[in-house]
Design a protein around this motif. Structure first.
Motif, PDB file in Angstrom:
ATOM      1  N   PHE A   4      39.875  86.500  41.028  1.00 24.61           N
ATOM      2  CA  PHE A   4      41.284  86.071  40.502  1.00 24.61           C
ATOM      3  C   PHE A   4      40.994  84.126  40.928  1.00 24.61           C
ATOM      4  N   PHE A   5      41.387  83.545  39.964  1.00 18.67           N
ATOM      5  CA  PHE A   5      42.347  81.986  39.974  1.00 18.67           C
ATOM      6  C   PHE A   5      43.473  81.509  39.932  1.00 18.67           C
ATOM      7  N   GLN A  18      40.622  87.204  31.665  1.00 25.84           N
ATOM      8  CA  GLN A  18      41.658  86.914  30.396  1.00 25.84           C
ATOM      9  C   GLN A  18      41.630  85.118  30.843  1.00 25.84           C
ATOM     10  N   LEU A  19      41.448  84.339  31.903  1.00 25.42           N
ATOM     11  CA  LEU A  19      41.029  83.053  31.408  1.00 25.42           C
ATOM     12  C   LEU A  19      39.707  82.434  30.317  1.00 25.42           C
ATOM     13  N   ILE A  30      33.985  79.361  34.350  1.00 28.43           N
ATOM     14  CA  ILE A  30      34.539  78.636  35.752  1.00 28.43           C
ATOM     15  C   ILE A  30      35.852  77.693  34.838  1.00 28.43           C
ATOM     16  N   PRO A  31      37.013  77.812  35.085  1.00 27.36           N
ATOM     17  CA  PRO A  31      37.978  76.908  34.485  1.00 27.36           C
ATOM     18  C   PRO A  31      38.301  75.753  34.945  1.00 27.36           C
ATOM     19  N   PRO A  32      38.958  74.659  34.309  1.00 28.21           N
ATOM     20  CA  PRO A  32      39.022  73.563  35.148  1.00 28.21           C
ATOM     21  C   PRO A  32      40.121  72.755  35.917  1.00 28.21           C
ATOM     22  N   GLU A  87      52.806  89.995  36.274  1.00 24.41           N
ATOM     23  CA  GLU A  87      53.184  88.557  35.909  1.00 24.41           C
ATOM     24  C   GLU A  87      50.685  87.927  35.554  1.00 24.41           C
ATOM     25  N   ILE A  88      49.898  88.650  36.219  1.00 18.13           N
ATOM     26  CA  ILE A  88      48.837  88.116  36.747  1.00 18.13           C
ATOM     27  C   ILE A  88      48.240  88.046  35.346  1.00 18.13           C
TER      28      ILE A  88
END
Length: 96
Positions: A4-5, A18-19, A30-32, A87-88
């Motif tokens: 989770f992020f 999801q990202l 890896i998200p920014p 909401e995730i």
């Protein structure tokens, strides 16, 4: 579910998958920034874990806790908010 992020500026929570599916995170997963990994097990599921968030000093922080545990109750008492499962997910794609 997995990793989770949290978007530290908006408090939005999303899974790594999801990202990646939305194009926010690249192939490396890896998200920014402003996305930040919520520390916890790599195979967390919302069946057993609650995703919690709290705003501190102008940014959002997140935590994974086992549902209905003493720690879960303590965080709720201290003003943490449980993120509803529905909401995730990323709501607004962030530019790289």
């Amino acid at each position: 579910m997995g990793k989770f992020f949290i978007d530290t500026t908006q408090g939005t929570v999303a899974t790594q998958r999801q990202l990646m599916d939305s194009g926010v995170a690249g192939d490396d997963g890896i998200p920014p920034k402003p996305w930040h990994r919520i520390q916890g097990t790599d195979d967390a599921t919302t069946l057993w874990y609650a995703v919690m968030r709290r705003q501190e000093k102008g940014i959002f922080i997140g935590s994974l806790v086992i549902r209905h545990s003493d720690h879960h109750a303590l965080l709720l008492e201290r003003g943490w908010q449980e993120v509803p499962v529905e909401e995730i997910g990323p709501t607004v794609p962030h530019p790289f």
